[in-house]
Structures are given as C-alpha cells and as structure tokens.
Motif scaffolding. Structure first.
Motif, PDB file in Angstrom:
ATOM      1  N   UNK A 114      -7.861  24.146   6.299  1.00  0.00           N
ATOM      2  CA  UNK A 114      -7.579  22.980   6.653  1.00  0.00           C
ATOM      3  C   UNK A 114      -8.275  21.948   6.080  1.00  0.00           C
ATOM      4  N   UNK A 115      -9.715  22.277   5.885  1.00  0.00           N
ATOM      5  CA  UNK A 115     -10.525  21.146   5.507  1.00  0.00           C
ATOM      6  C   UNK A 115     -10.402  21.032   3.872  1.00  0.00           C
ATOM      7  N   UNK A 116      -9.779  21.926   3.112  1.00  0.00           N
ATOM      8  CA  UNK A 116      -9.382  21.963   1.690  1.00  0.00           C
ATOM      9  C   UNK A 116      -8.105  21.090   1.814  1.00  0.00           C
ATOM     10  N   UNK A 117      -7.119  21.315   2.624  1.00  0.00           N
ATOM     11  CA  UNK A 117      -5.789  20.587   2.716  1.00  0.00           C
ATOM     12  C   UNK A 117      -6.383  19.035   2.965  1.00  0.00           C
ATOM     13  N   UNK A 118      -7.120  18.552   3.705  1.00  0.00           N
ATOM     14  CA  UNK A 118      -7.635  17.547   4.205  1.00  0.00           C
ATOM     15  C   UNK A 118      -8.258  16.732   2.731  1.00  0.00           C
ATOM     16  N   UNK A 119      -8.950  17.362   1.924  1.00  0.00           N
ATOM     17  CA  UNK A 119      -9.531  16.757   0.861  1.00  0.00           C
ATOM     18  C   UNK A 119      -8.335  16.595  -0.190  1.00  0.00           C
ATOM     19  N   UNK A 120      -7.386  17.637  -0.236  1.00  0.00           N
ATOM     20  CA  UNK A 120      -6.063  17.277  -1.138  1.00  0.00           C
ATOM     21  C   UNK A 120      -5.386  16.076  -0.741  1.00  0.00           C
ATOM     22  N   UNK A 121      -5.195  16.192   0.650  1.00  0.00           N
ATOM     23  CA  UNK A 121      -4.533  14.866   1.065  1.00  0.00           C
ATOM     24  C   UNK A 121      -5.193  13.436   0.751  1.00  0.00           C
ATOM     25  N   UNK A 122      -6.597  13.543   0.820  1.00  0.00           N
ATOM     26  CA  UNK A 122      -7.370  12.202   0.259  1.00  0.00           C
ATOM     27  C   UNK A 122      -7.087  12.212  -1.234  1.00  0.00           C
ATOM     28  N   UNK A 123      -7.187  13.169  -1.879  1.00  0.00           N
ATOM     29  CA  UNK A 123      -6.884  13.239  -3.381  1.00  0.00           C
ATOM     30  C   UNK A 123      -5.544  12.462  -3.760  1.00  0.00           C
ATOM     31  N   UNK A 124      -4.601  12.650  -2.624  1.00  0.00           N
ATOM     32  CA  UNK A 124      -3.051  11.983  -2.943  1.00  0.00           C
ATOM     33  C   UNK A 124      -3.128  10.777  -2.653  1.00  0.00           C
ATOM     34  N   UNK A 125      -4.351  10.087  -1.815  1.00  0.00           N
ATOM     35  CA  UNK A 125      -4.420   8.827  -1.749  1.00  0.00           C
ATOM     36  C   UNK A 125      -5.017   8.122  -2.975  1.00  0.00           C
ATOM     37  N   UNK A 126      -5.817   8.913  -3.834  1.00  0.00           N
ATOM     38  CA  UNK A 126      -6.543   8.228  -4.955  1.00  0.00           C
ATOM     39  C   UNK A 126      -5.713   7.418  -5.818  1.00  0.00           C
ATOM     40  N   UNK A 127      -4.411   8.084  -6.456  1.00  0.00           N
ATOM     41  CA  UNK A 127      -3.700   7.119  -7.270  1.00  0.00           C
ATOM     42  C   UNK A 127      -3.321   5.908  -6.831  1.00  0.00           C
ATOM     43  N   UNK A 128      -3.021   5.716  -5.417  1.00  0.00           N
ATOM     44  CA  UNK A 128      -2.812   4.482  -4.664  1.00  0.00           C
ATOM     45  C   UNK A 128      -4.079   3.670  -4.927  1.00  0.00           C
ATOM     46  N   UNK A 129      -5.222   4.127  -4.588  1.00  0.00           N
ATOM     47  CA  UNK A 129      -6.289   3.320  -4.483  1.00  0.00           C
ATOM     48  C   UNK A 129      -6.534   2.754  -6.184  1.00  0.00           C
ATOM     49  N   UNK A 130      -6.391   3.902  -7.127  1.00  0.00           N
ATOM     50  CA  UNK A 130      -6.513   3.401  -8.527  1.00  0.00           C
ATOM     51  C   UNK A 130      -5.666   2.289  -8.761  1.00  0.00           C
TER      52      UNK A 130
END
Length: 306
Positions: A231-247
């Motif tokens: 679940x924690x890994x999935x949370x980090x992957x979810x944050x990773x999905x937001x990175x392109x929008x931040x970029x």
C-alpha cells in the motif's frame, strides 16, 4: 561581468554534480536489481511460485522504467533533440511500465489475500500457469492509458508533427490541455480501483489475523505487514503519477527550475520507491534472503534454504 561568469560556472558545476550523483544512484539501483534477478533464477522454487514470479515482474518493470527515464534525462541534460515519432515510442514504453509496477503490486496483494484467507485454493488459483496468464492481464490493463493517450495524439496531430525534432518529454507530445486532463483522469481512476483492492485485502487479512493463533497468527501478521508495504509503495507510485503534471506546470514558468524539480522528483519518486521492493522480498523474506546471500558471496555462503 566576472560575477555573472562565476554564477554561470557555479550553476554548470551544480548541474554536473547532480547529473553525476543521479547516474551513480541509477547504476546502484540497476546493479541491485540485477543481483535480485540472478537470485530469482537460481532456485526452481522461486520461478514456480506465484509471489516470486510477480516479484520478478516488478524488478524487470522497475529496471526498464528507470533505464528509459534515465535515457530521457540524459537527452535533456545534453540538450539532445530527437524526432517526435521516436520520442512517442520511448514515451509509450515509459507510460506502460509506470503502470505495470502498481498493477503488479495489486496482484501481489491479491496473492497474499488468497494465501491467507483461502489457503486450500491457493495452489489452484495461484499456479504457475495462472500466474503467467495474470502477467498478460497485468500488461493488458497497464496498456489502457497508453492506448488512450496514443489515440488522442493520432487524432489531433498532423503527419508533419512526427518528423519534427524536439526535446523528448511526455508533456511536449500532448498538444492540448484536454489531453493532460484525460491522462490524469485515467490514472486517477486506475489507482482508485487498486487502492480499493488493497484496502479490501487488508481488511480481510486482518479479520483472519484476529482469529488465528500460534504460527498461523505470525504468518498472518507478516502478510498484513507485506500488504501495508504494498500500500505504501502504491502511494509513492500515485505521487509519481502526479510528478508529470507538476513538471508541466513548472515548465511553463522557468526551464532551469523545471530541471531542478524534475531531478528531485526523479530521485524521490522514481528511484526511492523502487528501493522498497528489495526490502520487501530481498531482506524480509528469509528464503530469498539466504539465496541472495549465497549469490552475493559468489556461492561461498552455503545453506539449505529449502
């Protein structure tokens, strides 16, 4: 003038240092993964067991993703432009394997759920044959966002678009704002489903843990901790999905700031989360850990891990 030259020189050295550190981290990660993959193929028990097969899928997925994203960062660092059609191919691979890892983590959670809550059916449901079919399903589900994104590009872009030379970024090949919104909506929906599956599995395993006793209770508690780590890994992957929008947002403001933010995102949300997989199965799993030690010591460490 001398002050400006000094500042430019400091900025150049800073970029070079960041790039060097990043390459060291990438090489370290890929080396560890290579060691884990070699360990996986050392024992028949590993490549005939569903949990270890899925673990190997995450290792290969993470390694390929990191390798491809590192290539993109090298292109950006050295200001290398490539044709859009080639960039699209690279981006499709990156987008596919960004999704493969979290979907595989969800499958691994379901495997733990079956092992603990349905132990009598575990052998049939999680057989090697079914696991291979599951890997195909994982890649099929992971390709859905890629197919949707590719479809929007083919519909909105002219033929001349594919022969242009650009810095290869996913954000650059999505020409319209609605394409970014569609991409975001697809990923958020996909991750919502995965979070629900992991939450459901955790609740069911927790109920079994309360009713268990002795060795069964220890095994169930370990399964609970594994699901929490997934679940924690999935949370980090979810944050990773937001990175392109931040970029993408930062890219509109300042390119130099964009490089810094992309560097931090890459280290924190691409490299760091993938250090958890070796922790979950490379260190916490006693059977795999002893096999790993044997490989790391070039066979000098002998122990009957079975």
């Amino acid at each position: 003038m001398a002050v400006n030259n000094s500042l430019a020189g400091d900025d150049f050295l800073d970029r070079k240092m960041k790039f060097f550190i990043l390459q060291v981290l990438v090489m370290l990660f890929l080396s560890i993964n290579f060691l884990l993959i070699v360990t996986f193929f050392q024992k028949e028990y590993f490549y005939t067991s569903a949990r270890y097969i899925l673990f190997a899928v995450t290792l290969l997925s993470d390694s390929l993703l990191l390798f491809m994203t590192n290539i993109l960062l090298i292109f950006i660092h050295f200001h290398i432009n490539i044709q859009v059609w080639l960039c699209i191919i690279i981006c499709v691979v990156v987008l596919l394997y960004i999704t493969v890892t979290p979907v595989t983590l969800t499958a691994m959670t379901l495997e733990r759920y079956v092992a603990i809550c349905m132990p009598l059916r575990h052998g049939d449901l999680c057989s090697t044959r079914n696991t291979m079919h599951g890997i195909l399903i994982i890649h099929g589900l992971s390709s859905v966002p890629c197919i949707l994104i590719l479809s929007t590009i083919f519909v909105s872009a002219s033929l001349s678009f594919y022969t242009k030379y650009w810095v290869c970024l996913v954000e650059m090949i999505l020409l319209h704002t609605w394409q970014h919104h569609l991409r975001s909506a697809v990923y958020q929906f996909q991750f919502l489903i995965m979070c629900i599956v992991i939450f459901f599995s955790y609740i069911k395993i927790m109920k079994v843990a309360k009713a268990a006793s002795g060795d069964d209770k220890k095994s169930t508690q370990k399964g609970l901790r594994t699901v929490l780590l997934h679940g924690f890994q999935l949370l980090l992957c979810l944050i990773q999905m937001w990175c392109p929008f931040i970029d993408a947002a930062v890219l509109q403001v300042n390119y130099s700031l964009y490089e810094t933010v992309r560097y931090l995102n890459f280290v924190l949300f691409y490299v760091a989360p993938r250090c958890l997989s070796p922790l979950v199965y490379g260190l916490r799993d006693e059977v795999f850990f002893h096999a790993l030690k044997n490989v790391a010591y070039l066979g000098l460490y002998k122990r009957n891990i079975m």
